[in-house]
Scaffold this motif. Structure first.
Motif, PDB file in Angstrom:
ATOM      1  N   LYS A  80      19.092  -3.432  -3.722  1.00 15.99           N
ATOM      2  CA  LYS A  80      18.639  -4.804  -4.285  1.00 15.99           C
ATOM      3  C   LYS A  80      17.910  -5.741  -3.246  1.00 15.99           C
ATOM      4  CE  LYS A  80      22.358  -4.045  -7.554  1.00 15.99           C
ATOM      5  NZ  LYS A  80      21.636  -3.431  -8.457  1.00 15.99           N
ATOM      6  N   ALA A  81      17.235  -5.068  -2.255  1.00 14.07           N
ATOM      7  CA  ALA A  81      16.480  -6.031  -1.494  1.00 14.07           C
ATOM      8  C   ALA A  81      14.944  -5.943  -2.191  1.00 14.07           C
ATOM      9  CB  ALA A  81      16.745  -5.652   0.021  1.00 14.07           C
ATOM     10  N   VAL A  82      14.597  -6.517  -3.005  1.00 11.46           N
ATOM     11  CA  VAL A  82      13.228  -6.436  -3.662  1.00 11.46           C
ATOM     12  C   VAL A  82      12.274  -7.086  -2.979  1.00 11.46           C
ATOM     13  CG1 VAL A  82      12.018  -6.134  -5.664  1.00 11.46           C
ATOM     14  CG2 VAL A  82      14.361  -5.588  -5.892  1.00 11.46           C
ATOM     15  N   PRO A  83      11.161  -6.853  -2.456  1.00  2.43           N
ATOM     16  CA  PRO A  83      10.120  -7.851  -1.574  1.00  2.43           C
ATOM     17  C   PRO A  83       9.703  -8.602  -2.584  1.00  2.43           C
ATOM     18  CG  PRO A  83       8.911  -5.534  -2.101  1.00  2.43           C
ATOM     19  CD  PRO A  83      10.538  -5.494  -2.505  1.00  2.43           C
ATOM     20  N   GLY A  84       9.092  -9.692  -2.256  1.00  2.00           N
ATOM     21  CA  GLY A  84       7.897 -10.726  -2.837  1.00  2.00           C
ATOM     22  C   GLY A  84       6.587 -10.073  -2.768  1.00  2.00           C
ATOM     23  N   TYR A  85       6.494  -9.434  -1.848  1.00  2.00           N
ATOM     24  CA  TYR A  85       4.882  -9.079  -1.653  1.00  2.00           C
ATOM     25  C   TYR A  85       5.236  -7.873  -0.737  1.00  2.00           C
ATOM     26  CZ  TYR A  85       3.729 -13.728  -2.529  1.00  2.00           C
ATOM     27  OH  TYR A  85       3.482 -14.915  -3.295  1.00  2.00           O
ATOM     28  N   VAL A  86       3.973  -7.090  -0.753  1.00  2.00           N
ATOM     29  CA  VAL A  86       4.006  -5.724   0.091  1.00  2.00           C
ATOM     30  C   VAL A  86       2.250  -5.823   0.683  1.00  2.00           C
ATOM     31  CG1 VAL A  86       5.465  -4.398  -1.375  1.00  2.00           C
ATOM     32  CG2 VAL A  86       2.953  -4.391  -1.784  1.00  2.00           C
ATOM     33  N   ALA A  87       2.298  -5.268   1.922  1.00  4.28           N
ATOM     34  CA  ALA A  87       1.232  -5.122   2.698  1.00  4.28           C
ATOM     35  C   ALA A  87       1.065  -3.943   3.615  1.00  4.28           C
ATOM     36  CB  ALA A  87       1.023  -6.478   3.515  1.00  4.28           C
ATOM     37  N   GLY A  88       0.281  -2.858   3.687  1.00  5.37           N
ATOM     38  CA  GLY A  88       0.092  -1.937   4.509  1.00  5.37           C
ATOM     39  C   GLY A  88      -1.121  -1.900   5.404  1.00  5.37           C
ATOM     40  N   HIS A  89      -0.984  -1.559   6.750  1.00  8.26           N
ATOM     41  CA  HIS A  89      -1.822  -1.509   7.755  1.00  8.26           C
ATOM     42  C   HIS A  89      -2.689  -0.147   7.698  1.00  8.26           C
ATOM     43  CE1 HIS A  89      -3.985  -1.538  11.285  1.00  8.26           C
ATOM     44  NE2 HIS A  89      -3.962  -2.847  11.476  1.00  8.26           N
ATOM     45  N   SER A  90      -3.759  -0.178   7.222  1.00 10.87           N
ATOM     46  CA  SER A  90      -4.686   1.161   7.264  1.00 10.87           C
ATOM     47  C   SER A  90      -4.063   1.921   6.155  1.00 10.87           C
ATOM     48  CB  SER A  90      -4.815   1.700   8.621  1.00 10.87           C
ATOM     49  OG  SER A  90      -5.547   2.973   8.593  1.00 10.87           O
ATOM     50  N   VAL A  91      -3.604   3.360   6.638  1.00 12.10           N
ATOM     51  CA  VAL A  91      -2.838   4.233   5.808  1.00 12.10           C
ATOM     52  C   VAL A  91      -1.926   3.524   5.050  1.00 12.10           C
ATOM     53  CG1 VAL A  91      -1.656   5.332   7.502  1.00 12.10           C
ATOM     54  CG2 VAL A  91      -2.585   6.813   5.578  1.00 12.10           C
ATOM     55  N   GLY A  92      -1.089   2.590   5.811  1.00 13.30           N
ATOM     56  CA  GLY A  92       0.038   1.959   5.309  1.00 13.30           C
ATOM     57  C   GLY A  92      -0.220   1.316   3.908  1.00 13.30           C
ATOM     58  N   THR A  93      -1.526   1.130   3.472  1.00 10.98           N
ATOM     59  CA  THR A  93      -1.700   0.703   2.258  1.00 10.98           C
ATOM     60  C   THR A  93      -1.366   1.525   1.048  1.00 10.98           C
ATOM     61  OG1 THR A  93      -3.935   1.618   2.358  1.00 10.98           O
ATOM     62  CG2 THR A  93      -3.805  -0.928   2.888  1.00 10.98           C
ATOM     63  N   PHE A  94      -1.244   2.842   1.369  1.00 13.96           N
ATOM     64  CA  PHE A  94      -0.727   3.727   0.365  1.00 13.96           C
ATOM     65  C   PHE A  94       0.662   3.498   0.016  1.00 13.96           C
ATOM     66  CE2 PHE A  94      -4.878   5.636   1.606  1.00 13.96           C
ATOM     67  CZ  PHE A  94      -5.499   6.026   0.424  1.00 13.96           C
ATOM     68  N   GLY A  95       1.414   3.544   1.000  1.00 11.75           N
ATOM     69  CA  GLY A  95       2.928   3.122   0.817  1.00 11.75           C
ATOM     70  C   GLY A  95       3.106   2.031   0.109  1.00 11.75           C
ATOM     71  N   ALA A  96       2.286   0.972   0.378  1.00 12.07           N
ATOM     72  CA  ALA A  96       2.396  -0.650  -0.105  1.00 12.07           C
ATOM     73  C   ALA A  96       1.986  -0.253  -1.553  1.00 12.07           C
ATOM     74  CB  ALA A  96       1.562  -1.304   0.531  1.00 12.07           C
ATOM     75  N   ALA A  97       0.969   0.478  -1.992  1.00 12.30           N
ATOM     76  CA  ALA A  97       0.487   0.536  -3.129  1.00 12.30           C
ATOM     77  C   ALA A  97       1.511   1.465  -4.123  1.00 12.30           C
ATOM     78  CB  ALA A  97      -0.845   1.415  -3.183  1.00 12.30           C
ATOM     79  N   VAL A  98       2.346   2.469  -3.523  1.00  8.75           N
ATOM     80  CA  VAL A  98       3.343   2.934  -4.446  1.00  8.75           C
ATOM     81  C   VAL A  98       4.322   2.049  -4.499  1.00  8.75           C
ATOM     82  CG1 VAL A  98       5.313   4.729  -4.254  1.00  8.75           C
ATOM     83  CG2 VAL A  98       2.836   5.239  -3.278  1.00  8.75           C
ATOM     84  N   ILE A  99       4.920   1.196  -3.814  1.00  7.75           N
ATOM     85  CA  ILE A  99       6.074   0.385  -3.939  1.00  7.75           C
ATOM     86  C   ILE A  99       5.693  -0.775  -4.711  1.00  7.75           C
ATOM     87  CG2 ILE A  99       7.656  -1.312  -2.779  1.00  7.75           C
ATOM     88  CD1 ILE A  99       8.283   1.759  -2.468  1.00  7.75           C
ATOM     89  N   SER A 100       4.368  -1.196  -4.831  1.00  6.42           N
ATOM     90  CA  SER A 100       3.953  -2.390  -5.907  1.00  6.42           C
ATOM     91  C   SER A 100       3.955  -1.655  -7.168  1.00  6.42           C
ATOM     92  CB  SER A 100       2.447  -2.850  -5.398  1.00  6.42           C
ATOM     93  OG  SER A 100       1.287  -1.725  -5.601  1.00  6.42           O
ATOM     94  N   GLY A 101       4.066  -0.303  -7.526  1.00  7.85           N
ATOM     95  CA  GLY A 101       3.930   0.127  -8.693  1.00  7.85           C
ATOM     96  C   GLY A 101       2.669   0.631  -8.977  1.00  7.85           C
ATOM     97  N   VAL A 102       1.617   0.425  -8.251  1.00  6.29           N
ATOM     98  CA  VAL A 102       0.123   0.868  -8.630  1.00  6.29           C
ATOM     99  C   VAL A 102       0.050   2.469  -8.522  1.00  6.29           C
ATOM    100  CG1 VAL A 102      -2.356   0.715  -7.781  1.00  6.29           C
ATOM    101  CG2 VAL A 102      -0.793  -1.312  -7.750  1.00  6.29           C
ATOM    102  N   LEU A 103       0.481   3.130  -7.764  1.00  9.00           N
ATOM    103  CA  LEU A 103       0.190   4.503  -7.362  1.00  9.00           C
ATOM    104  C   LEU A 103       1.549   5.274  -7.388  1.00  9.00           C
ATOM    105  CD1 LEU A 103      -1.971   6.397  -6.282  1.00  9.00           C
ATOM    106  CD2 LEU A 103      -1.633   5.718  -4.065  1.00  9.00           C
ATOM    107  N   ASP A 104       1.556   6.293  -8.152  1.00  9.70           N
ATOM    108  CA  ASP A 104       2.462   7.288  -8.150  1.00  9.70           C
ATOM    109  C   ASP A 104       2.670   8.170  -6.759  1.00  9.70           C
ATOM    110  OD1 ASP A 104       4.351   9.315  -9.716  1.00  9.70           O
ATOM    111  OD2 ASP A 104       3.067  10.691  -8.513  1.00  9.70           O
ATOM    112  N   PHE A 105       3.643   8.129  -6.386  1.00 13.42           N
ATOM    113  CA  PHE A 105       4.126   8.819  -5.032  1.00 13.42           C
ATOM    114  C   PHE A 105       3.462   9.968  -4.796  1.00 13.42           C
ATOM    115  CE2 PHE A 105       6.991  10.832  -2.065  1.00 13.42           C
ATOM    116  CZ  PHE A 105       6.532  10.411  -0.885  1.00 13.42           C
ATOM    117  N   LYS A 106       3.650  10.894  -5.816  1.00 10.94           N
ATOM    118  CA  LYS A 106       3.053  12.366  -5.535  1.00 10.94           C
ATOM    119  C   LYS A 106       1.538  12.292  -5.233  1.00 10.94           C
ATOM    120  CE  LYS A 106       7.081  14.940  -7.551  1.00 10.94           C
ATOM    121  NZ  LYS A 106       7.374  15.913  -8.671  1.00 10.94           N
ATOM    122  N   ASP A 107       1.008  11.427  -6.224  1.00  7.85           N
ATOM    123  CA  ASP A 107      -0.561  11.263  -6.047  1.00  7.85           C
ATOM    124  C   ASP A 107      -0.590  10.664  -4.600  1.00  7.85           C
ATOM    125  OD1 ASP A 107      -1.152  12.338  -8.627  1.00  7.85           O
ATOM    126  OD2 ASP A 107      -0.861  10.198  -9.413  1.00  7.85           O
ATOM    127  N   ALA A 108       0.249   9.712  -4.271  1.00  7.90           N
ATOM    128  CA  ALA A 108      -0.211   9.106  -2.762  1.00  7.90           C
ATOM    129  C   ALA A 108      -0.184  10.269  -1.888  1.00  7.90           C
ATOM    130  CB  ALA A 108       0.767   8.242  -2.497  1.00  7.90           C
TER     131      ALA A 108
END
Length: 308
Positions: free
Chosen positions: A76-104
């Motif tokens: 229950k520690a939900v972030p208000g924002y996400v940000a990823g550096h370089s390839v980290g953007t893909f992890g951020a996109a998964v947690i933001s709800g944009v991208l399915d993890f398996k697709d990532a």
């Protein structure tokens, strides 16, 4: 006040980073999903010899970041924002709800393969500490006048800049930087010239891969790499995922914006604490901590306190 989850990029990878993650059902679920996509156990991908590969390094960073973020959200520690550096953007996109993890996982593996094949040897990146972006640009301009081409890659902090290009010219540029009062200038353990036009073809291929996917609207705001702005549509995030590999990363602008929006706790997903150090140097009134150093329990407790 709010919390942001930060997802590190290549260079933060560490041997056995997946095997050293906390024991938790969300971590196991994430690693099992990745293994299904890879058609082999992802637990084998973080061995030291495997991490010499750009592909393995980037996949392990994605998996590690998503696993830790899922654990935090389960607590229950939900972030208000996400940000990823370089390839980290893909992890951020998964947690933001944009991208399915398996697709990532598929996309990041493809990204690494494309980067390795584009420049298999003789190229890389370097870091310059202690000089401003303006001064580094001036030195790069002087370099270009001699028909030597290296590129500004990441603006990580006010005086932490990375550059990309051929190893021979990077070594020459680090010496020039030291002569111009840089505190430190050295090559990084990165085997490709990321975040510069040399990788434009990689971005074109990634954009085509992303066009085949149905991305969703983010449920958690996403701070992008290329412009250092909050991206609130799947289309904008798609562009950031595809093109950040061949364009400069404005990391300091992104974290400065998050600070202006009220973020006072920046939690770095494992492994490492590079992004934590940048936060604590740049924003004394905020707190940056890494799960690798502090553990998920401490991070979750602090997030609860801030958000409540």
């Amino acid at each position: 006040m709010s919390t942001a989850f930060l997802f590190p990029g290549q260079g933060s990878q560490q041997p056995f980073m997946l095997n050293n993650l906390p024991v938790h059902p969300e971590v196991k679920r994430t690693l099992d999903e990745a293994s299904e996509v890879l058609n082999e156990s992802v637990y084998q991908w973080d061995a030291p010899v495997r991490l010499e590969s750009t592909v393995a390094s980037q996949v392990c960073l994605l998996v590690s970041g998503v696993a830790a973020a899922r654990l935090m959200i389960k607590e229950k520690a939900v972030p208000g924002y996400v940000a990823g550096h370089s390839v980290g953007t893909f992890g951020a996109a998964v947690i933001s709800g944009v991208l399915d993890f398996k697709d990532a996982v598929r996309l990041v593996r493809k990204r690494g393969e494309l980067m390795e094949s584009a420049f298999p040897e003789g190229y890389g990146m370097a870091v310059v500490l202690g000089l401003t972006e303006t001064k580094v640009r001036q030195l790069l301009q002087n370099f270009a006048e001699e028909d030597k081409y290296i590129y500004l890659a990441n603006m990580n902090g006010p005086r932490q800049i990375t550059i990309a290009g051929s190893l021979n010219e990077l070594e020459e540029f680090t010496k020039l930087s030291l002569k111009n009062n840089a505190q430190r200038a050295e090559l990084l353990e990165v085997s490709v010239p990321s975040h510069c036009p040399l990788l434009s073809d990689v971005s074109i291929s990634l954009e085509a891969e992303l066009e085949r996917l149905a991305l969703r609207k983010p449920v958690i705001p996403f701070a992008g790499n290329r412009r250092g702005r909050i991206l609130r549509t799947s289309e904008a995030i798609k562009g950031d995922l595809a093109w950040n590999v061949s364009q400069s990363v404005k990391w300091h602008e992104a974290t400065s914006l998050l600070y202006e929006l009220g973020v006072r706790l920046f939690i770095e997903m494992p492994p490492g604490n590079v992004l934590t150090g940048l936060v604590n140097q740049s924003f004394p009134a905020a707190r940056g901590l890494s799960i690798s150093d502090s553990g998920p329990h401490t991070a979750a407790v602090l997030a609860h306190r801030l958000n409540n």
